[in-house]
Motif scaffolding. Structure first.
Motif, short mmCIF file in Angstrom:
data_model
loop_
_atom_site.label_atom_id
_atom_site.label_comp_id
_atom_site.label_asym_id
_atom_site.label_seq_id
_atom_site.Cartn_x
_atom_site.Cartn_y
_atom_site.Cartn_z
N ALA A 143 -50.12 27.41 20.90
CA ALA A 143 -49.76 26.00 20.98
C ALA A 143 -48.45 25.81 21.74
O ALA A 143 -48.32 24.88 22.55
N GLN A 144 -47.47 26.70 21.49
CA GLN A 144 -46.20 26.61 22.21
C GLN A 144 -46.40 26.79 23.72
O GLN A 144 -45.77 26.11 24.53
N PHE A 145 -47.28 27.71 24.09
CA PHE A 145 -47.54 27.99 25.50
C PHE A 145 -48.03 26.73 26.21
O PHE A 145 -47.48 26.31 27.25
N HIS A 146 -49.05 26.12 25.65
CA HIS A 146 -49.64 24.95 26.32
C HIS A 146 -48.72 23.72 26.22
O HIS A 146 -48.67 22.90 27.14
N HIS A 147 -47.99 23.62 25.12
CA HIS A 147 -47.05 22.51 24.99
C HIS A 147 -45.92 22.63 26.02
O HIS A 147 -45.47 21.63 26.58
N ALA A 148 -45.47 23.86 26.28
CA ALA A 148 -44.40 24.06 27.25
C ALA A 148 -44.82 23.61 28.64
O ALA A 148 -44.00 23.08 29.41
N ILE A 149 -46.08 23.80 28.96
CA ILE A 149 -46.57 23.36 30.27
C ILE A 149 -46.48 21.85 30.39
O ILE A 149 -45.98 21.31 31.38
N VAL A 150 -46.95 21.14 29.37
CA VAL A 150 -46.92 19.68 29.42
C VAL A 150 -45.48 19.18 29.45
O VAL A 150 -45.14 18.27 30.22
N ALA A 151 -44.62 19.75 28.61
CA ALA A 151 -43.23 19.30 28.56
C ALA A 151 -42.53 19.49 29.89
O ALA A 151 -41.68 18.68 30.28
N ALA A 152 -42.90 20.53 30.63
CA ALA A 152 -42.26 20.79 31.92
C ALA A 152 -42.56 19.70 32.94
O ALA A 152 -41.84 19.55 33.92
N GLY A 153 -43.63 18.92 32.70
CA GLY A 153 -43.96 17.83 33.61
C GLY A 153 -42.97 16.69 33.58
O GLY A 153 -42.96 15.84 34.48
N GLY A 154 -42.14 16.64 32.52
CA GLY A 154 -41.07 15.66 32.47
C GLY A 154 -41.47 14.27 32.02
O GLY A 154 -40.66 13.34 32.09
N ASN A 155 -42.69 14.09 31.52
CA ASN A 155 -43.13 12.78 31.05
C ASN A 155 -43.10 12.80 29.52
O ASN A 155 -43.91 13.44 28.87
N ALA A 156 -42.15 12.05 28.95
CA ALA A 156 -41.95 12.09 27.51
C ALA A 156 -43.15 11.55 26.75
O ALA A 156 -43.49 12.04 25.67
N VAL A 157 -43.82 10.54 27.30
CA VAL A 157 -44.98 9.96 26.62
C VAL A 157 -46.13 10.97 26.57
O VAL A 157 -46.76 11.17 25.52
N LEU A 158 -46.40 11.62 27.71
CA LEU A 158 -47.47 12.61 27.73
C LEU A 158 -47.13 13.81 26.86
O LEU A 158 -48.02 14.40 26.22
N THR A 159 -45.86 14.18 26.81
CA THR A 159 -45.45 15.28 25.94
C THR A 159 -45.68 14.92 24.48
O THR A 159 -46.12 15.77 23.68
N GLN A 160 -45.41 13.67 24.13
CA GLN A 160 -45.65 13.23 22.75
C GLN A 160 -47.15 13.25 22.43
O GLN A 160 -47.55 13.67 21.34
N VAL A 161 -47.96 12.82 23.38
CA VAL A 161 -49.41 12.87 23.18
C VAL A 161 -49.86 14.31 22.96
O VAL A 161 -50.67 14.61 22.07
N ALA A 162 -49.33 15.22 23.77
CA ALA A 162 -49.67 16.63 23.62
C ALA A 162 -49.28 17.14 22.23
O ALA A 162 -49.98 17.97 21.64
N GLY A 163 -48.16 16.65 21.72
CA GLY A 163 -47.72 17.07 20.40
C GLY A 163 -48.70 16.67 19.31
O GLY A 163 -48.90 17.42 18.34
N THR A 164 -49.36 15.51 19.48
CA THR A 164 -50.33 15.08 18.47
C THR A 164 -51.59 15.95 18.49
O THR A 164 -52.33 16.00 17.51
N LEU A 165 -51.82 16.62 19.61
CA LEU A 165 -52.98 17.51 19.71
C LEU A 165 -52.69 18.90 19.16
O LEU A 165 -53.61 19.69 18.96
N ARG A 166 -51.43 19.20 18.91
CA ARG A 166 -51.04 20.57 18.60
C ARG A 166 -51.71 21.11 17.34
O ARG A 166 -52.20 22.24 17.33
#
Length: 228
Positions: A143-166
């Motif tokens: 989960a950390q691996f895939h979350h790190a990819i999304v977070a690197a995109g720099g979009n806080a909203v999309l990163t939050q969405v990814a967090g709900t999928l974790r």
């Protein structure tokens, strides 16, 4: 310098909640199984009251369905839920990698270094000698691996969405890996291929490898022809 006040100790209900939820996400209580307040209370050495409180909280989150005097049913994944989660991952991670590769080279190098570190830790979580896996550590690192990819995109909203999928993703990984270190190792190989695509600046290659990775890991063909 004044001492910072320590955090209050976790309540018994919080402890039970975390214990049961970790077991759910780790695949130790598969969908369709029943949990007993009496059994959980005995296992943790607490009364039934905090167990009941924890069960109510997990039921409100959709993980359990309560049956008075019978216990709690572990809610199975809904039909199509796995594919929904994987489709969301393909969109979120593919977009994030495009943003990273369009940015300064340092951003790509930083992401690659982070992901390689996580892959190394995943390798350490596998026990090749006994065909057993430290499943909790493996699922968390995945989960950390895939979350790190999304977070690197720099979009806080999309990163939050990814967090709900974790959490959903963690349970899917646990159930797909089972207790096989050989199977888990193939998924880590997939992670290494994803990192290589990012390091090469190949966004299209990353998307293709990610589609193949999630299909292999979770046995889904995908709504769009199972692209690989």
């Amino acid at each position: 310098m004044p001492r910072r006040p320590s955090a209050p100790p976790a309540s018994a209900a919080d402890t039970v909640y975390r214990h049961v939820k970790d077991a759910l996400l780790g695949g130790r209580h598969p969908g369709g199984s029943m949990l007993s307040e009496v059994d959980v209370a005995a296992e943790l050495g607490v009364s039934r009251t905090p167990v009941r409180e924890a069960f109510l909280r997990l039921a409100a989150e959709g993980w359990l369905r309560l049956f008075p005097k019978r216990g709690a049913l572990v809610v199975p994944a809904a039909p199509g839920e796995a594919q929904d989660v994987l489709d969301a991952r393909l969109l979120l991670e593919g977009h994030a990698v495009e943003q990273v590769l369009a940015g300064p080279p340092g951003a790509r190098e930083e992401l690659v270094a982070t992901l390689r570190g996580l892959v190394a830790r995943q390798r350490d979580a596998l026990d090749a000698d006994t065909d057993d896996v430290d499943l909790d550590a493996y699922a968390d690192l995945d989960a950390q691996f895939h979350h790190a990819i999304v977070a690197a995109g720099g979009n806080a909203v999309l990163t939050q969405v990814a967090g709900t999928l974790r959490e959903r993703q963690s349970r899917m990984v646990a159930l797909s890996v089972g207790r096989s270190s050989a199977r888990a190792a193939t998924f880590v190989d997939g992670h290494e291929a994803l990192v290589a695509a990012i390091a090469d600046g190949d966004a299209a290659g990353f998307r293709a490898r990610l589609a193949a990775h999630v299909h292999d890991a979770h046995g889904t063909a995908g709504r769009h022809g199972g692209q690989r």
